[in-house]
Scaffold this motif. Structure first.
Motif, short mmCIF file in Angstrom:
data_model
loop_
_atom_site.label_atom_id
_atom_site.label_comp_id
_atom_site.label_asym_id
_atom_site.label_seq_id
_atom_site.Cartn_x
_atom_site.Cartn_y
_atom_site.Cartn_z
N VAL A 19 -11.72 8.15 2.64
CA VAL A 19 -11.05 9.22 1.89
C VAL A 19 -11.81 9.55 0.61
CG1 VAL A 19 -8.74 8.87 2.83
CG2 VAL A 19 -9.43 7.59 0.84
N SER A 20 -11.87 10.84 0.33
CA SER A 20 -12.50 11.32 -0.91
C SER A 20 -11.74 12.56 -1.36
CB SER A 20 -13.97 11.66 -0.68
OG SER A 20 -14.09 12.84 0.09
N ALA A 21 -12.04 13.04 -2.54
CA ALA A 21 -11.38 14.23 -3.07
C ALA A 21 -11.97 15.52 -2.51
CB ALA A 21 -11.46 14.22 -4.60
N ASP A 22 -12.88 15.42 -1.57
CA ASP A 22 -13.49 16.61 -0.97
C ASP A 22 -12.48 17.40 -0.15
OD1 ASP A 22 -16.25 16.17 -1.82
OD2 ASP A 22 -16.23 14.47 -0.44
N ASP A 23 -12.73 18.72 -0.01
CA ASP A 23 -11.85 19.54 0.82
C ASP A 23 -12.17 19.32 2.30
OD1 ASP A 23 -13.97 21.34 1.65
OD2 ASP A 23 -13.68 22.47 -0.20
N ILE A 24 -11.24 19.73 3.15
CA ILE A 24 -11.35 19.45 4.58
C ILE A 24 -12.55 20.16 5.22
CG2 ILE A 24 -9.80 21.25 5.45
CD1 ILE A 24 -9.84 17.54 6.56
N LYS A 44 -2.74 12.38 -6.29
CA LYS A 44 -1.68 11.37 -6.25
C LYS A 44 -2.15 10.12 -5.51
CE LYS A 44 3.19 10.63 -4.93
NZ LYS A 44 3.11 9.27 -5.26
N MET A 45 -2.83 10.29 -4.38
CA MET A 45 -3.35 9.13 -3.63
C MET A 45 -4.32 8.33 -4.50
SD MET A 45 -4.11 10.85 0.10
CE MET A 45 -5.32 9.63 0.55
N ILE A 46 -5.22 9.05 -5.16
CA ILE A 46 -6.22 8.39 -6.01
C ILE A 46 -5.52 7.62 -7.13
CG2 ILE A 46 -8.10 8.83 -7.65
CD1 ILE A 46 -8.96 11.14 -5.70
N ALA A 47 -4.50 8.22 -7.72
CA ALA A 47 -3.74 7.55 -8.78
C ALA A 47 -2.93 6.37 -8.22
CB ALA A 47 -2.80 8.54 -9.47
N VAL A 92 -12.32 10.86 8.43
CA VAL A 92 -12.35 10.95 6.97
C VAL A 92 -11.24 11.92 6.58
CG1 VAL A 92 -14.73 10.26 6.50
CG2 VAL A 92 -14.26 12.63 7.10
N ALA A 93 -10.71 11.72 5.38
CA ALA A 93 -9.57 12.52 4.95
C ALA A 93 -9.72 12.95 3.51
CB ALA A 93 -8.28 11.72 5.14
N ALA A 127 0.85 -1.20 0.00
CA ALA A 127 0.00 0.00 0.00
C ALA A 127 0.88 1.25 0.00
CB ALA A 127 -0.91 0.00 1.21
N PRO A 128 0.68 2.15 -0.92
CA PRO A 128 1.47 3.38 -0.92
C PRO A 128 1.23 4.20 0.35
CG PRO A 128 0.33 3.11 -3.01
CD PRO A 128 -0.23 2.09 -2.06
N ASP A 129 2.31 4.61 1.01
CA ASP A 129 2.16 5.45 2.19
C ASP A 129 1.70 6.84 1.75
OD1 ASP A 129 2.18 6.14 4.88
OD2 ASP A 129 4.33 6.56 4.92
N PHE A 130 1.00 7.53 2.61
CA PHE A 130 0.57 8.89 2.31
C PHE A 130 0.35 9.65 3.61
CE2 PHE A 130 -3.30 6.36 2.61
CZ PHE A 130 -4.10 7.13 3.45
N SER A 131 0.43 10.95 3.50
CA SER A 131 0.07 11.87 4.58
C SER A 131 -0.92 12.85 4.00
CB SER A 131 1.30 12.63 5.08
OG SER A 131 2.20 11.76 5.70
N THR A 132 -1.96 13.15 4.78
CA THR A 132 -2.99 14.08 4.31
C THR A 132 -3.69 14.69 5.50
OG1 THR A 132 -4.83 14.35 2.74
CG2 THR A 132 -4.85 12.35 4.09
N GLN A 133 -4.58 15.61 5.22
CA GLN A 133 -5.39 16.23 6.26
C GLN A 133 -6.64 15.38 6.48
OE1 GLN A 133 -5.17 18.18 8.84
NE2 GLN A 133 -5.11 20.18 7.89
N ALA A 134 -6.87 15.01 7.74
CA ALA A 134 -8.05 14.22 8.10
C ALA A 134 -8.86 15.00 9.12
CB ALA A 134 -7.61 12.87 8.67
N THR A 135 -10.03 14.48 9.42
CA THR A 135 -10.88 15.11 10.43
C THR A 135 -11.69 14.04 11.15
OG1 THR A 135 -12.58 16.81 10.82
CG2 THR A 135 -12.70 15.62 8.73
N LEU A 136 -11.85 14.23 12.43
CA LEU A 136 -12.67 13.35 13.26
C LEU A 136 -13.51 14.25 14.15
CD1 LEU A 136 -13.49 10.55 14.37
CD2 LEU A 136 -11.55 10.72 15.94
#
Length: 159
Positions: free
Chosen positions: A74-79, A102-105, A96-97, A10-19
């Motif tokens: 995860v979706s392409a939606d903004d935070i 790049k993640m989608i690709a 959700v993040a 699984a490709p590693d990634f860092s992104t903005q998430a929210t809970l």
């Protein structure tokens, strides 16, 4: 629909998430240190299928936790949009993040024509290998299938 296959790293990634409407940085490799990760891609917050899927994951979050798994959608939606979705539809149960292009690709989950992901659920073992992948635009089955994969993993790794 294409997606990374079982056995792939699984490709590693860092992104903005929210809970619960509170943003925080999320990194896959950090989450995997705690146990398996259920990473599910969905097209867009507040659409009918994605809302149904979020409700089902919210209801199952405690069972995923008991099995040692972390759920992240995860979706392409903004935070900003995801902050609201995390409260109203994810019911403050799981994060959700925002998925980058790049993640989608990298996960091979891009919808044709538009810059959004399809609906694909992965279960990633702590070693970073994909142990389950399921793509279907219908939200039915994503929660039950990923739960079965997590429980199979848990049974094989119980001490």
């Amino acid at each position: 629909m294409a997606a990374l296959p079982v056995g792939a790293k699984a490709p590693d990634f860092s992104t903005q998430a929210t809970l619960a409407g509170k943003p925080f940085p999320f990194t896959l490799s950090q989450a995997l240190k705690k146990g398996p990760v259920v990473l599910y891609f969905y097209p867009a917050a507040f659409t009918s299928g994605c809302t149904v899927e979020a409700h089902e994951f919210a209801e199952a979050t405690d069972d995923f936790r008991k099995a040692g798994a972390t759920v992240i959608g995860v979706s392409a939606d903004d935070i900003e949009k995801l902050n609201k979705f995390s409260v109203s539809e994810c019911r403050n149960k799981f994060a959700v993040a925002s998925a980058t292009p790049k993640m989608i690709a990298d996960y091979d989950v891009k919808l044709p024509v538009i810059a959004k992901s399809n609906r694909t659920s992965f279960v990633i073992a702590p070693d970073g290998k994909i142990i389950y992948a399921y793509s279907a635009m219908n939200p039915a089955g994503h929660v039950a299938n990923t739960m079965a994969a997590v429980k199979t993993w848990e049974a094989a790794h119980r001490k």
